[in-house]
Write an enzyme that holds these catalytic residues in place. Structure first.
Site, PDB file in Angstrom:
ATOM      1  N   GLU A 169      10.928  -7.753  22.258  1.00 12.42           N
ATOM      2  CA  GLU A 169      10.404  -8.142  20.950  1.00 12.42           C
ATOM      3  C   GLU A 169       8.954  -7.715  20.797  1.00 12.42           C
ATOM      4  O   GLU A 169       8.471  -7.489  19.699  1.00 12.42           O
ATOM      5  CB  GLU A 169      10.537  -9.668  20.842  1.00 12.42           C
ATOM      6  CG  GLU A 169      10.711 -10.163  19.433  1.00 12.42           C
ATOM      7  CD  GLU A 169      10.852 -11.685  19.402  1.00 12.42           C
ATOM      8  OE1 GLU A 169      10.167 -12.294  18.601  1.00 12.42           O
ATOM      9  OE2 GLU A 169      11.642 -12.243  20.199  1.00 12.42           O
ATOM     10  N   ARG A 207      -5.924  12.397  -6.297  1.00 10.48           N
ATOM     11  CA  ARG A 207      -6.753  11.595  -7.204  1.00 10.48           C
ATOM     12  C   ARG A 207      -8.190  12.126  -7.206  1.00 10.48           C
ATOM     13  O   ARG A 207      -8.795  12.297  -6.133  1.00 10.48           O
ATOM     14  CB  ARG A 207      -6.725  10.137  -6.735  1.00 10.48           C
ATOM     15  CG  ARG A 207      -7.738   9.248  -7.391  1.00 10.48           C
ATOM     16  CD  ARG A 207      -7.122   8.419  -8.470  1.00 10.48           C
ATOM     17  NE  ARG A 207      -8.105   7.541  -9.085  1.00 10.48           N
ATOM     18  CZ  ARG A 207      -8.204   7.367 -10.393  1.00 10.48           C
ATOM     19  NH1 ARG A 207      -7.399   8.003 -11.219  1.00 10.48           N
ATOM     20  NH2 ARG A 207      -9.105   6.533 -10.880  1.00 10.48           N
ATOM     21  N   GLN A 237     -17.026  11.284   2.175  1.00  9.13           N
ATOM     22  CA  GLN A 237     -16.984  11.048   3.623  1.00  9.13           C
ATOM     23  C   GLN A 237     -16.404   9.667   3.968  1.00  9.13           C
ATOM     24  O   GLN A 237     -15.626   9.534   4.914  1.00  9.13           O
ATOM     25  CB  GLN A 237     -18.382  11.183   4.212  1.00  9.13           C
ATOM     26  CG  GLN A 237     -18.341  11.255   5.735  1.00  9.13           C
ATOM     27  CD  GLN A 237     -19.722  11.389   6.332  1.00  9.13           C
ATOM     28  OE1 GLN A 237     -20.635  10.630   5.998  1.00  9.13           O
ATOM     29  NE2 GLN A 237     -19.887  12.352   7.211  1.00  9.13           N
TER      30      GLN A 237
END
Ligand SMILES: Cc1cc2nc3c(=O)[nH]c(=O)nc-3n(C[C@H](O)[C@H](O)[C@H](O)COP(=O)(O)OP(=O)(O)OC[C@H]3O[C@@H](n4cnc5c(N)ncnc54)[C@H](O)[C@@H]3O)c2cc1C
Length: 385
Positions: A245, A271, A282
């Protein structure tokens, strides 16, 4: 040291991504409905996912841990319904694998074929209202009467509970003051047993298509033949199987991190603000780079733990490190993804906020981040008192 995948693993990855993108439905709809997508579950079962770790003799694929990790990573990448993937992971690592590792031949023959073909859904009943991180503080009892055990108690926050058929359940067989680790036993409890019921469902912030519930054992009579391992050996079973798990289960989160990173790269290329792509700033570029670094380090930790399991070792340190690194990195990167998308990251329409909600739980289930840090420090010999 060889970091490459085999040809079969590469082919498995390709086929799963293709299958998941094509077949596994609308994640936004599953999230809204807060229901397991049964149709998608069935398709995953037909694809063989529910039986990946189950030996071929019991109807599974008998895949090794590294190959399963490759498969789950691909599933996390291809399937945007993270709740569906979490439901599958619970079924595999919190229930099925316990039977694979600790079941008698008779128990394997009785339960594994149904778990492998997905007609039975598995769940793991450990947590109680008063016993979360403090597993050994559990109150549910199992008392032997002839050839049955009578279980009394409540388990809560159980993933898959409202839809599950088989509950890997932990209960106290020793008295309150027996030595802690020898007081617990594990049982395979089926949902049709008298005295067993799902008493409520919980609505969650994320992973909403994994249904979660609370279960009651009200004088629930469980056949002694459903005791998994020896009486009093439940905690040993738990500590040996929880590695799965805490390592392979998190492979799908690596896939999610990669998918969301790819989406973010695409977004900051497309965009434009201030006359140039977002990605030319940056601060934006560095955020993307940090997401990639987290992804690769989390991936290395997960495959190292999976490799140790494949080599037949217990891997408590590697599994705790992997669980901690992946869940914390996943959460941090989903926050970055929201920020990179601005308002679109926050609006439900674009699905980025859902990724963040789905990532929140990883630092809690399977032992919280604080508990993982405690395990790591303990295994390094740092005393806790
Ligand atoms: C999405 C999801 C799915 C789950 N699925 C299952 C399931 O299928 N089966 C199941 O049995 N359980 C399941 N759980 C329950 C989960 O295992 C528990 O939530 C978890 O173990 C923490 O227990 P708790 O919620 O009671 O928190 P608590 O134990 O009350 O902890 C609360 C906070 O205190 C901190 N804390 C507690 N003890 C210590 C300590 N010693 N040192 C430092 N900090 C500590 C914790 O880290 C945490 O930040 C699930 C939980 C979630 C969120």
């Amino acid at each position: 040291m060889d970091f490459s995948f085999t040809a079969e693993q590469t082919q498995l990855r390709r086929s799963i991504i293709e299958f998941a993108e094509r077949e596994l439905g609308d994640a936004a709809e599953s999230d809204r409905a807060a229901r397991l997508n049964r149709d998608a579950w069935k398709k995953c079962a037909e694809f063989g996912i529910t039986g990946w770790p189950v030996p071929k003799a019991y109807g599974g694929a008998g895949l090794d841990p590294v190959t399963i990790a490759v498969g789950l990573e691909a599933l996390g990448y291809g399937c945007r319904d993270n709740g569906l993937v979490f439901a599958l992971n619970n079924h595999l690592w919190a229930c099925t694998v316990y039977l694979v590792e600790h079941g008698t031949e008779e128990q394997k023959a009785r339960f594994l074929p149904g778990l492998a073909d997905g007609s039975l859904i598995g769940a793991h009943a450990l947590t109680e209202p008063e016993s979360g991180s403090d597993v050994l503080g559990m109150k549910t009892t199992a008392e032997r009467h002839g050839d049955t055990y009578v279980l009394r108690g409540t388990k809560t926050f159980i993933s898959n509970a409202p839809v599950a058929d088989v509950f890997l359940t932990f209960a106290r067989t020793g008295s309150e003051d027996s030595p802690a680790a020898g007081a617990l036993s594990a049982f395979v409890v089926t949902a049709d047993l008298p005295g067993f019921r799902v008493s409520r469902s919980w609505e969650k912030a994320g992973l909403r298509s994994t249904e979660m519930g609370q279960v009651e054992f009200d004088e629930c009579r469980v056949p002694a033949a459903n005791l998994l391992g020896a009486e009093g050996n439940g905690f040993n079973l738990f500590t040996s199987s929880i590695d799965w798990e805490r390592s392979v289960l998190f492979a799908s989160q690596i896939g999610v991190m990669e998918r969301v990173l790819d989406d973010c790269v695409e977004h900051v290329r497309r965009r434009r603000q201030f006359g140039k792509p977002l990605g030319a700033q940056q601060a934006v570029r560095h955020r993307i780079a940090d997401m990639k670094v987290r992804l690769e380090l989390a991936r290395l930790a997960m495959y190292k733990a999976a490799w140790r399991k494949r080599e037949g070792h217990l891997a408590p340190l590697d599994a705790a490190i992997a669980k901690l690194a992946i869940s914390e990195s996943h959460l941090r990167s989903m926050l970055d993804a929201v920020q990179l998308h601005g308002a679109r990251g926050y609006l439900t329409e674009f699905g980025v906020e859902r990724e963040l909600r789905d990532a929140l739980a990883g630092t809690i289930y399977g032992g919280t981040s604080e508990i993982q840090r405690d395990i790591v420090a303990g295994l390094l010999g740092v005393p806790s008192s």
